[in-house]
Design an enzyme around this catalytic site. Structure first.
Site, mmCIF file in Angstrom:
data_model
loop_
_atom_site.group_PDB
_atom_site.id
_atom_site.type_symbol
_atom_site.label_atom_id
_atom_site.label_comp_id
_atom_site.label_asym_id
_atom_site.label_seq_id
_atom_site.Cartn_x
_atom_site.Cartn_y
_atom_site.Cartn_z
ATOM 1 N N CYS A 2 0.701 -1.076 -0.171
ATOM 2 C CA CYS A 2 -0.068 0.019 -0.035
ATOM 3 C C CYS A 2 0.982 1.183 0.105
ATOM 4 O O CYS A 2 2.017 1.400 0.237
ATOM 5 C CB CYS A 2 -0.879 0.051 1.318
ATOM 6 S SG CYS A 2 -0.337 0.593 2.856
ATOM 7 N N CYS A 5 2.922 1.852 3.207
ATOM 8 C CA CYS A 5 3.830 0.890 3.281
ATOM 9 C C CYS A 5 5.213 1.190 2.457
ATOM 10 O O CYS A 5 6.373 1.331 2.631
ATOM 11 C CB CYS A 5 3.455 -0.516 2.879
ATOM 12 S SG CYS A 5 2.791 -1.361 4.295
ATOM 13 N N ASP A 28 0.593 15.527 5.858
ATOM 14 C CA ASP A 28 -0.137 15.040 4.722
ATOM 15 C C ASP A 28 -0.004 15.947 3.604
ATOM 16 O O ASP A 28 0.298 17.249 3.695
ATOM 17 C CB ASP A 28 -1.903 15.535 5.306
ATOM 18 C CG ASP A 28 -2.650 14.733 4.393
ATOM 19 O OD1 ASP A 28 -3.278 13.870 5.103
ATOM 20 O OD2 ASP A 28 -2.849 14.993 3.390
ATOM 21 N N HIS A 44 1.953 -3.005 8.365
ATOM 22 C CA HIS A 44 0.764 -2.684 7.852
ATOM 23 C C HIS A 44 -0.412 -3.406 8.752
ATOM 24 O O HIS A 44 -0.494 -4.502 8.931
ATOM 25 C CB HIS A 44 0.705 -3.574 6.536
ATOM 26 C CG HIS A 44 -0.412 -2.911 5.940
ATOM 27 N ND1 HIS A 44 -0.734 -2.078 4.986
ATOM 28 C CD2 HIS A 44 -1.592 -3.974 5.800
ATOM 29 C CE1 HIS A 44 -2.062 -2.179 4.468
ATOM 30 N NE2 HIS A 44 -2.714 -3.073 5.210
ATOM 31 N N ASN A 82 -9.936 7.704 10.329
ATOM 32 C CA ASN A 82 -11.344 7.230 9.440
ATOM 33 C C ASN A 82 -11.182 5.848 9.369
ATOM 34 O O ASN A 82 -10.097 5.222 8.978
ATOM 35 C CB ASN A 82 -11.081 8.119 7.980
ATOM 36 C CG ASN A 82 -11.447 9.559 8.220
ATOM 37 O OD1 ASN A 82 -11.872 9.867 9.110
ATOM 38 N ND2 ASN A 82 -10.571 10.206 7.420
ATOM 39 N N GLY A 88 -14.953 6.908 5.573
ATOM 40 C CA GLY A 88 -14.099 7.796 4.694
ATOM 41 C C GLY A 88 -12.566 7.582 4.593
ATOM 42 O O GLY A 88 -11.998 8.245 3.996
ATOM 43 N N HIS A 93 -4.464 1.830 5.399
ATOM 44 C CA HIS A 93 -3.331 1.354 6.214
ATOM 45 C C HIS A 93 -3.455 2.312 7.538
ATOM 46 O O HIS A 93 -3.705 3.628 7.498
ATOM 47 C CB HIS A 93 -1.996 1.817 5.599
ATOM 48 C CG HIS A 93 -0.471 1.654 6.434
ATOM 49 N ND1 HIS A 93 0.430 0.713 5.950
ATOM 50 C CD2 HIS A 93 -0.444 1.913 7.508
ATOM 51 C CE1 HIS A 93 1.419 0.790 6.810
ATOM 52 N NE2 HIS A 93 0.989 1.354 7.922
ATOM 53 N N HIS A 95 -3.910 5.059 9.873
ATOM 54 C CA HIS A 95 -3.396 6.408 10.179
ATOM 55 C C HIS A 95 -4.061 7.160 11.226
ATOM 56 O O HIS A 95 -5.489 7.256 10.839
ATOM 57 C CB HIS A 95 -3.017 6.980 9.010
ATOM 58 C CG HIS A 95 -4.380 7.126 8.164
ATOM 59 N ND1 HIS A 95 -4.485 6.016 7.144
ATOM 60 C CD2 HIS A 95 -4.999 8.090 7.518
ATOM 61 C CE1 HIS A 95 -5.659 6.243 6.338
ATOM 62 N NE2 HIS A 95 -5.912 7.847 6.688
ATOM 63 N N HIS A 97 -4.968 11.351 11.791
ATOM 64 C CA HIS A 97 -4.854 12.687 11.449
ATOM 65 C C HIS A 97 -4.681 13.633 12.590
ATOM 66 O O HIS A 97 -5.347 13.524 13.316
ATOM 67 C CB HIS A 97 -6.099 13.197 10.531
ATOM 68 C CG HIS A 97 -6.344 12.346 9.412
ATOM 69 N ND1 HIS A 97 -6.000 12.914 7.847
ATOM 70 C CD2 HIS A 97 -6.683 11.140 9.027
ATOM 71 C CE1 HIS A 97 -6.441 11.899 7.138
ATOM 72 N NE2 HIS A 97 -6.978 11.235 7.911
HETATM 73 P P1 5GP Z 1 -7.830 9.042 4.678
HETATM 74 O O1 5GP Z 1 -9.092 9.426 4.029
HETATM 75 O O2 5GP Z 1 -7.748 7.620 4.384
HETATM 76 O O3 5GP Z 1 -8.418 9.142 6.461
HETATM 77 O O4 5GP Z 1 -6.806 9.805 4.697
HETATM 78 C C1 5GP Z 1 -5.617 9.550 3.749
HETATM 79 C C2 5GP Z 1 -5.072 11.067 3.864
HETATM 80 O O5 5GP Z 1 -3.584 10.434 3.225
HETATM 81 C C3 5GP Z 1 -5.356 12.066 2.852
HETATM 82 O O6 5GP Z 1 -5.418 13.231 3.812
HETATM 83 C C4 5GP Z 1 -4.510 12.118 1.808
HETATM 84 O O7 5GP Z 1 -4.079 13.628 1.512
HETATM 85 C C5 5GP Z 1 -3.214 11.598 2.406
HETATM 86 N N1 5GP Z 1 -2.188 11.094 1.302
HETATM 87 C C6 5GP Z 1 -2.569 10.203 0.457
HETATM 88 N N2 5GP Z 1 -1.564 9.950 -0.406
HETATM 89 C C7 5GP Z 1 -0.357 10.425 0.182
HETATM 90 C C8 5GP Z 1 1.029 10.735 0.094
HETATM 91 O O8 5GP Z 1 1.512 10.003 -0.913
HETATM 92 N N3 5GP Z 1 1.656 11.217 0.712
HETATM 93 C C9 5GP Z 1 1.133 12.138 1.868
HETATM 94 N N4 5GP Z 1 2.135 12.788 2.533
HETATM 95 N N5 5GP Z 1 -0.079 11.965 2.195
HETATM 96 C C10 5GP Z 1 -0.867 11.292 1.288
HETATM 97 ZN ZN ZN Z 2 0.394 -0.573 4.425
#
Ligand code: 5GP
Ligand code: ZN
Length: 118
Positions: A2, A5, A28, A44, A82, A88, A93, A95, A97
């Site tokens: 992913c 990862c 982000d 992961h 999320n 959402g 993976h 995370h 915020h």
């Molecule tokens: P989710 O919607 O899964 O809770 O949040 C995913 C977050 O990952 C989003 O806020 C998006 O901007 C961030 N994101 C996605 N791809 C990348 C990336 O390649 N690098 C960084 N630094 N953030 C990413």
């Molecule tokens: Zn992963």
């Protein structure tokens, strides 16, 4: 593998804030607050629903360290994860915020809302 990862493996660059053996915190790519950090385990784990309490215990300390590192511990911050489709979650993976740097609004969003923000 992913996308997070790949960040752990160094295959995709990231703007790191803090790292230890188990976790990484990085900015982000699409911030929705003046400070918007993503905090992930290096291992992961798909999402919060599948994380072990043992990993969360260490992750809690790490998140607190990140907040201190960015001087968010005094004025406060928001911590969001999320979980799954309805939550959402876009990256499968775990995370968190970490959002701060301003007084944040609190909004509950559904599919019918016209904009995405936290
Ligand atoms: P989710 O919607 O899964 O809770 O949040 C995913 C977050 O990952 C989003 O806020 C998006 O901007 C961030 N994101 C996605 N791809 C990348 C990336 O390649 N690098 C960084 N630094 N953030 C990413
Ligand atoms: Zn992963």
């Amino acid at each position: 593998m992913c996308i997070f990862c790949k960040i752990v493996a160094g295959e995709i660059p990231s703007n790191k804030v803090l790292e230890n053996d188990e976790f990484i915190a990085f900015h982000d790519i699409n911030p929705v607050a003046p400070v918007h950090i993503l905090i992930i385990p290096k291992k992961h784990v798909e999402n919060f629903q599948s994380v072990t309490p043992e990993l969360m215990a260490n992750m809690t300390s790490f998140i607190q360290d990140v907040a201190k590192e960015l001087c968010l511990d005094k004025n406060g911050y928001r911590l969001v994860t999320n979980n799954g489709k309805d939550g959402g979650q876009e990256v499968p993976h775990l995370h968190f915020h970490l959002l701060g740097g301003a007084k944040l609004k609190w909004t509950h969003l559904t599919e019918n809302d016209t904009h995405k923000s936290l």
